[in-house]
Write a protein that holds these residues in place. Structure first.
Motif, PDB file in Angstrom:
ATOM      1  N   VAL A 163      64.104  69.397  44.365  1.00  0.00           N
ATOM      2  CA  VAL A 163      63.874  70.585  43.528  1.00  0.00           C
ATOM      3  C   VAL A 163      64.972  70.697  42.467  1.00  0.00           C
ATOM      4  CG1 VAL A 163      63.800  73.111  43.526  1.00  0.00           C
ATOM      5  CG2 VAL A 163      62.556  71.851  45.258  1.00  0.00           C
ATOM      6  N   ALA A 164      66.207  70.412  42.850  1.00  0.00           N
ATOM      7  CA  ALA A 164      67.310  70.443  41.886  1.00  0.00           C
ATOM      8  C   ALA A 164      67.082  69.410  40.781  1.00  0.00           C
ATOM      9  CB  ALA A 164      68.638  70.185  42.599  1.00  0.00           C
ATOM     10  N   ALA A 165      66.661  68.214  41.157  1.00  0.00           N
ATOM     11  CA  ALA A 165      66.395  67.166  40.168  1.00  0.00           C
ATOM     12  C   ALA A 165      65.224  67.543  39.268  1.00  0.00           C
ATOM     13  CB  ALA A 165      66.128  65.836  40.876  1.00  0.00           C
ATOM     14  N   ASP A 166      64.199  68.160  39.831  1.00  0.00           N
ATOM     15  CA  ASP A 166      63.052  68.599  39.021  1.00  0.00           C
ATOM     16  C   ASP A 166      63.481  69.598  37.961  1.00  0.00           C
ATOM     17  OD1 ASP A 166      61.291  67.008  40.444  1.00  0.00           O
ATOM     18  OD2 ASP A 166      60.539  68.651  41.708  1.00  0.00           O
ATOM     19  N   HIS A 167      64.347  70.521  38.332  1.00  0.00           N
ATOM     20  CA  HIS A 167      64.840  71.508  37.359  1.00  0.00           C
ATOM     21  C   HIS A 167      65.543  70.806  36.201  1.00  0.00           C
ATOM     22  CE1 HIS A 167      66.901  74.926  35.581  1.00  0.00           C
ATOM     23  NE2 HIS A 167      68.012  74.221  35.678  1.00  0.00           N
ATOM     24  N   LYS A 168      66.418  69.870  36.537  1.00  0.00           N
ATOM     25  CA  LYS A 168      67.170  69.174  35.489  1.00  0.00           C
ATOM     26  C   LYS A 168      66.236  68.354  34.597  1.00  0.00           C
ATOM     27  CE  LYS A 168      71.175  70.766  36.602  1.00  0.00           C
ATOM     28  NZ  LYS A 168      71.863  71.707  35.704  1.00  0.00           N
ATOM     29  N   ARG A 169      65.214  67.737  35.185  1.00  0.00           N
ATOM     30  CA  ARG A 169      64.237  66.980  34.385  1.00  0.00           C
ATOM     31  C   ARG A 169      63.447  67.905  33.464  1.00  0.00           C
ATOM     32  NH1 ARG A 169      63.792  63.436  38.941  1.00  0.00           N
ATOM     33  NH2 ARG A 169      62.289  64.832  39.914  1.00  0.00           N
ATOM     34  N   ASP A 170      63.121  69.100  33.938  1.00  0.00           N
ATOM     35  CA  ASP A 170      62.361  70.047  33.110  1.00  0.00           C
ATOM     36  C   ASP A 170      63.178  70.529  31.920  1.00  0.00           C
ATOM     37  OD1 ASP A 170      60.086  69.816  34.668  1.00  0.00           O
ATOM     38  OD2 ASP A 170      60.527  71.591  35.871  1.00  0.00           O
ATOM     39  N   VAL A 171      64.473  70.765  32.115  1.00  0.00           N
ATOM     40  CA  VAL A 171      65.329  71.153  30.989  1.00  0.00           C
ATOM     41  C   VAL A 171      65.427  69.998  29.994  1.00  0.00           C
ATOM     42  CG1 VAL A 171      67.686  71.793  30.297  1.00  0.00           C
ATOM     43  CG2 VAL A 171      66.626  72.871  32.308  1.00  0.00           C
ATOM     44  N   LEU A 172      65.589  68.783  30.485  1.00  0.00           N
ATOM     45  CA  LEU A 172      65.638  67.612  29.613  1.00  0.00           C
ATOM     46  C   LEU A 172      64.333  67.469  28.836  1.00  0.00           C
ATOM     47  CD1 LEU A 172      66.912  64.991  28.570  1.00  0.00           C
ATOM     48  CD2 LEU A 172      66.091  63.866  30.657  1.00  0.00           C
ATOM     49  N   ARG A 173      63.207  67.665  29.490  1.00  0.00           N
ATOM     50  CA  ARG A 173      61.906  67.578  28.824  1.00  0.00           C
ATOM     51  C   ARG A 173      61.796  68.624  27.711  1.00  0.00           C
ATOM     52  NH1 ARG A 173      58.968  68.371  33.060  1.00  0.00           N
ATOM     53  NH2 ARG A 173      59.155  66.223  33.715  1.00  0.00           N
ATOM     54  N   ALA A 211      75.132  68.895  45.210  1.00  0.00           N
ATOM     55  CA  ALA A 211      76.419  68.516  45.801  1.00  0.00           C
ATOM     56  C   ALA A 211      76.409  68.711  47.317  1.00  0.00           C
ATOM     57  CB  ALA A 211      77.549  69.333  45.175  1.00  0.00           C
ATOM     58  N   GLU A 212      75.699  69.727  47.780  1.00  0.00           N
ATOM     59  CA  GLU A 212      75.666  70.011  49.218  1.00  0.00           C
ATOM     60  C   GLU A 212      74.592  69.221  49.959  1.00  0.00           C
ATOM     61  OE1 GLU A 212      76.227  73.915  50.823  1.00  0.00           O
ATOM     62  OE2 GLU A 212      76.894  74.695  48.889  1.00  0.00           O
ATOM     63  N   PHE A 213      73.541  68.845  49.267  1.00  0.00           N
ATOM     64  CA  PHE A 213      72.443  68.088  49.891  1.00  0.00           C
ATOM     65  C   PHE A 213      72.434  66.691  49.271  1.00  0.00           C
ATOM     66  CE2 PHE A 213      71.432  72.480  50.575  1.00  0.00           C
ATOM     67  CZ  PHE A 213      70.822  72.512  51.812  1.00  0.00           C
ATOM     68  N   CYS A 214      73.194  65.799  49.871  1.00  0.00           N
ATOM     69  CA  CYS A 214      73.426  64.477  49.273  1.00  0.00           C
ATOM     70  C   CYS A 214      72.266  63.505  49.436  1.00  0.00           C
ATOM     71  CB  CYS A 214      74.697  63.870  49.854  1.00  0.00           C
ATOM     72  SG  CYS A 214      76.157  64.835  49.433  1.00  0.00           S
ATOM     73  N   ASP A 215      71.443  63.703  50.430  1.00  0.00           N
ATOM     74  CA  ASP A 215      70.331  62.786  50.671  1.00  0.00           C
ATOM     75  C   ASP A 215      69.295  62.945  49.559  1.00  0.00           C
ATOM     76  OD1 ASP A 215      68.153  61.308  51.533  1.00  0.00           O
ATOM     77  OD2 ASP A 215      68.108  62.198  53.544  1.00  0.00           O
ATOM     78  N   PRO A 216      69.045  61.881  48.775  1.00  0.00           N
ATOM     79  CA  PRO A 216      68.092  61.993  47.672  1.00  0.00           C
ATOM     80  C   PRO A 216      66.667  62.309  48.124  1.00  0.00           C
ATOM     81  CG  PRO A 216      68.922  59.734  47.847  1.00  0.00           C
ATOM     82  CD  PRO A 216      69.654  60.557  48.862  1.00  0.00           C
ATOM     83  N   ARG A 217      66.373  62.118  49.406  1.00  0.00           N
ATOM     84  CA  ARG A 217      65.028  62.432  49.919  1.00  0.00           C
ATOM     85  C   ARG A 217      64.900  63.893  50.341  1.00  0.00           C
ATOM     86  NH1 ARG A 217      65.523  58.042  54.394  1.00  0.00           N
ATOM     87  NH2 ARG A 217      67.485  59.150  54.331  1.00  0.00           N
ATOM     88  N   SER A 218      65.995  64.618  50.333  1.00  0.00           N
ATOM     89  CA  SER A 218      65.970  66.026  50.737  1.00  0.00           C
ATOM     90  C   SER A 218      65.100  66.834  49.781  1.00  0.00           C
ATOM     91  CB  SER A 218      67.400  66.580  50.713  1.00  0.00           C
ATOM     92  OG  SER A 218      67.389  67.983  50.663  1.00  0.00           O
ATOM     93  N   PRO A 219      64.238  67.696  50.297  1.00  0.00           N
ATOM     94  CA  PRO A 219      63.430  68.559  49.415  1.00  0.00           C
ATOM     95  C   PRO A 219      64.300  69.433  48.512  1.00  0.00           C
ATOM     96  CG  PRO A 219      62.578  68.640  51.662  1.00  0.00           C
ATOM     97  CD  PRO A 219      63.873  67.866  51.714  1.00  0.00           C
ATOM     98  N   VAL A 220      65.452  69.853  49.011  1.00  0.00           N
ATOM     99  CA  VAL A 220      66.362  70.659  48.192  1.00  0.00           C
ATOM    100  C   VAL A 220      66.854  69.841  47.009  1.00  0.00           C
ATOM    101  CG1 VAL A 220      68.588  71.865  48.177  1.00  0.00           C
ATOM    102  CG2 VAL A 220      67.046  72.120  50.128  1.00  0.00           C
ATOM    103  N   ARG A 221      67.265  68.616  47.275  1.00  0.00           N
ATOM    104  CA  ARG A 221      67.762  67.733  46.213  1.00  0.00           C
ATOM    105  C   ARG A 221      66.668  67.433  45.190  1.00  0.00           C
ATOM    106  NH1 ARG A 221      72.415  64.237  46.222  1.00  0.00           N
ATOM    107  NH2 ARG A 221      72.493  63.391  44.133  1.00  0.00           N
TER     108      ARG A 221
END
Length: 196
Positions: A120-130, A108-118
């Motif tokens: 890492v957040a997406a990777d976490h969510k993908r790992d839980v889904l996996r 929510a705070e790092f809106c740019d999809p290219r941001s390294p923070v964003r």
């Protein structure tokens, strides 16, 4: 072996950012929590964003390890383990220090999809889904990828409801109630996938 200064800094950053967010939390707060100097910080990290990425990675490691240990201790079969994921979230939501999901908050705070923070957040969510998908596949559910997506959406909705509504007790809602409601819906989804 005692933790290194770098590890202490990462752990302090994880605690501070989970409680207070990212953009509005100055590095001085993190340094005070860690008990380290600004020079120590810059010996290990080039920027605040680099520290945030390290804190998110640590949170991911801790969260997923705890969840998997909890789930494995609760059930031996894949269906039981899928439902135990919701039980884990119920326990998490009931914790006194529950402040919502650090990864949702970061995205929510790092809106740019290219941001390294964003990322890492997406990777976490993908790992839980996996993780969910692996259990759906092991259970032999029909269309395990779709069932995992649906279960994941229930989890994400429960996290948001627990944090936004449950933390302020609107209409008597409590954070753990969100996980119990999501678990009840998960049971229906899983039963339908087994019947098919």
């Amino acid at each position: 072996m005692p933790p290194s200064r770098r590890d202490e800094l990462i752990d302090a950053a994880m605690r501070v950012y989970a409680r207070s967010g990212f953009h509005h939390t100055g590095l001085d707060v993190v340094l005070q929590e860690a008990g380290v100097s600004r020079m120590t910080l810059y010996n290990h990290f080039k920027s605040k964003d680099e520290l945030i990425v390290a804190a998110l990675r640590r949170r991911d490691e801790i969260f997923r390890n705890r969840m998997m240990k909890f789930v494995e201790s609760r059930a031996a079969d894949p269906i039981g383990r899928l439902l135990a994921v919701f039980d884990y979230h119920e326990d998490w939501f009931a914790a006194r220090d529950f402040c919502g999901c650090m990864f949702i908050n970061a995205s929510a705070e790092f809106c740019d999809p290219r941001s390294p923070v964003r990322r890492v957040a997406a990777d976490h969510k993908r790992d839980v889904l996996r993780y969910l998908r692996d259990h759906c596949e092991t259970a032999g559910l029909t269309d395990p990828a779709a069932v995992a997506e649906h279960l994941n959406l229930l989890l994400e909705g429960a996290i948001c409801a627990a944090h936004v509504v449950g933390r302020v007790g609107l209409d008597g809602a409590t954070p753990p109630a969100a996980a119990r409601s999501a678990r009840a819906a998960a049971e229906i989804l899983i039963a339908a996938a087994r019947a098919a």
